[in-house]
Design an enzyme around this catalytic site. Structure first.
Site, PDB file in Angstrom:
ATOM      1  N   GLY A 121      11.277  29.166 -15.416  1.00  0.00           N
ATOM      2  CA  GLY A 121      12.470  28.285 -14.813  1.00  0.00           C
ATOM      3  C   GLY A 121      11.815  27.298 -13.805  1.00  0.00           C
ATOM      4  N   LYS A 145      11.973  39.942 -31.486  1.00  0.00           N
ATOM      5  CA  LYS A 145      11.344  38.697 -32.146  1.00  0.00           C
ATOM      6  C   LYS A 145      11.668  38.796 -33.612  1.00  0.00           C
ATOM      7  CE  LYS A 145       8.781  37.790 -27.957  1.00  0.00           C
ATOM      8  NZ  LYS A 145       7.414  37.830 -27.367  1.00  0.00           N
TER       9      LYS A 145
END
Length: 426
Positions: A16, A204
């Site tokens: 972030g 994933k």
């Protein structure tokens, strides 16, 4: 007149913070590429008092996620976990705001519901950063290969375990020692189970299968094994056979459905994936017309993962300006997820056996009785009348291979099966 799109950032950790840096430092470049000024309007964090560095203005820091979402055109979710991330993403999509996320765990559990919600509200849910860090793999699967038929995707999608196995291969170290080093370098969390038990790679794998085959799959449909049983002896035996051990995520389609599995795998050192070292990731794709393709690059880290986030953000901004959101499209009829017992694979086994006449013949007969062909067999002598036997099979169903292993283990000349590992490639 310049159009401004407000961007709410949920989460300001390692990735972030890099996203915020790129948004502020590269604003002009992002505007030229997206067609709009991308304005960071809010940064939602748990601890509003913490210093967030020079690229996150203090006045933008907030703990009010709802207000941040309601005031944004585009939302970036980098908080991780199921909640409150799921609630926040649903709120944004319900408002018609497109969402960019790296939340593999959430998507592997709730992906189809969220894709449907995005489509219902004319929004997009993008998640390139959720699978392989900086590597662009999801967009090629969904767009570049949309006119082809993908048959198999196989890859190294967890950099931490690749670092560990690569270090064991290069230095001959044991698992615990390398795990300690990986932890010290920040490659493993305090609780490393998500990485070393294969759960991260399994999430994933579900996402890769969803994009490759156009049907929604979840993590609980992925057969999952981690690397905790891999020993220095396994690595040495692989080296002697000119092979290397990698934790692979494998998803493949047949007429019957889709098989998804994650497990330590032996591959030839000549295979492209064998050359993937350190904490890097690589994804190998097989398609009917394109043939074999490989995507390679950094699989983790703040800046590489932020690159994938920003790629999704720029595309979402372009589509918003054009009024043409591109939702993830899944087949109207779901594709069956097959049990791992249906997988066609090869096995490598290590057995401790009695060093006596007739032992090899008895073991070979068990394989023959179960319809499993032996490709190679090597015996290494031990002390005290014992020997180690290493066997590599030809391809067969995992169901037949498992039954063979169980039968061999019952022989009185077998004192233990110390390793069972799958083999991929030639």
């Amino acid at each position: 007149m310049t159009i401004t799109l407000k961007v709410a950032l949920l989460g300001a950790g390692t990735v972030g913070a890099e996203v915020a840096r790129i948004l502020t430092q590269d604003a002009a470049q992002l505007q030229a590429r997206s067609g709009a000024a991308l304005e960071l309007s809010a940064v939602v964090v748990r601890d509003t008092a913490a210093d967030r560095g020079p690229h996150i203005p203090r006045e933008l820091v907030s703990s009010d996620a709802e207000a941040a979402i309601d005031g944004a055109d585009l939302v970036i979710e980098l908080m991780g976990g199921l909640e409150p991330a799921s609630t926040y993403i649903r709120r944004a999509l319900s408002r018609g705001a497109s969402v960019v996320t790296g939340n593999k765990a959430l998507l592997a559990e709730q992906g189809p519901e969220l894709f449907a919600l995005a489509a219902e509200n004319g929004a997009e849910l993008s998640f390139e950063a959720a699978v392989a860090g900086a590597i662009p793999i999801l967009r090629p699967l969904a767009e570049s290969l949309a006119g082809d038929t993908v048959t198999k995707v196989m890859g190294i999608v967890n950099g931490s375990t690749n670092f560990i196995l690569d270090k064991m291969d290069r230095e001959g170290a044991d698992l615990e020692a390398v795990m300690a080093e990986a932890s010290a370098l920040g490659y493993l969390e305090a609780d490393p189970s998500a990485d070393v038990e294969g759960h991260d790679a399994a999430a994933k794998a579900a996402l890769l299968a969803t994009l490759a085959f156009g049907s929604g799959f979840s993590i609980d449909q992925v057969h999952t094994e981690g690397i905790t049983a891999v020993t220095a002896a396994d690595v040495e035996a692989a080296r002697a056979a000119d092979q290397v051990i990698k934790l692979l995520a494998v998803v493949e389609r047949s007429e019957a459905g889709v098989l998804m599995r994650v497990h330590p795998t032996l591959i030839s050192r000549e295979h492209p994936l064998a050359a993937v070292h350190g904490a890097f990731n690589a994804v190998f794709v097989e398609a009917q017309n394109a043939g074999e393709l490989m995507f390679y690059g950094p699989g983790a880290g703040g800046a590489p993962t932020a690159s994938a986030v920003m790629g999704d953000l720029v595309m979402a901004a372009r589509h918003r300006l054009a009024g043409s959101a591109e939702p993830t499209r899944l087949a109207a009829e779901p594709i069956a997820a097959l049990p791992v017992q249906d997988a066609i694979t090869r096995y490598a086994l290590a057995l401790d056996v009695a060093d006596a006449p007739g032992v090899l013949a008895r073991i070979a007969q068990v394989f023959a009785d179960h319809g499993v062909s032996i490709e190679a067999m090597r015996q290494n002598g031990h002390l005290d009348g014992a020997a180690e036997l290493r066997i590599i099979t030809h391809a067969g169903t995992q169901r037949a291979l498992d039954a063979t292993v169980a039968a061999v283990n019952k022989l009185d000349v077998v004192t233990g099966i110390t390793s069972v590992m799958r083999v991929e490639g030639n």
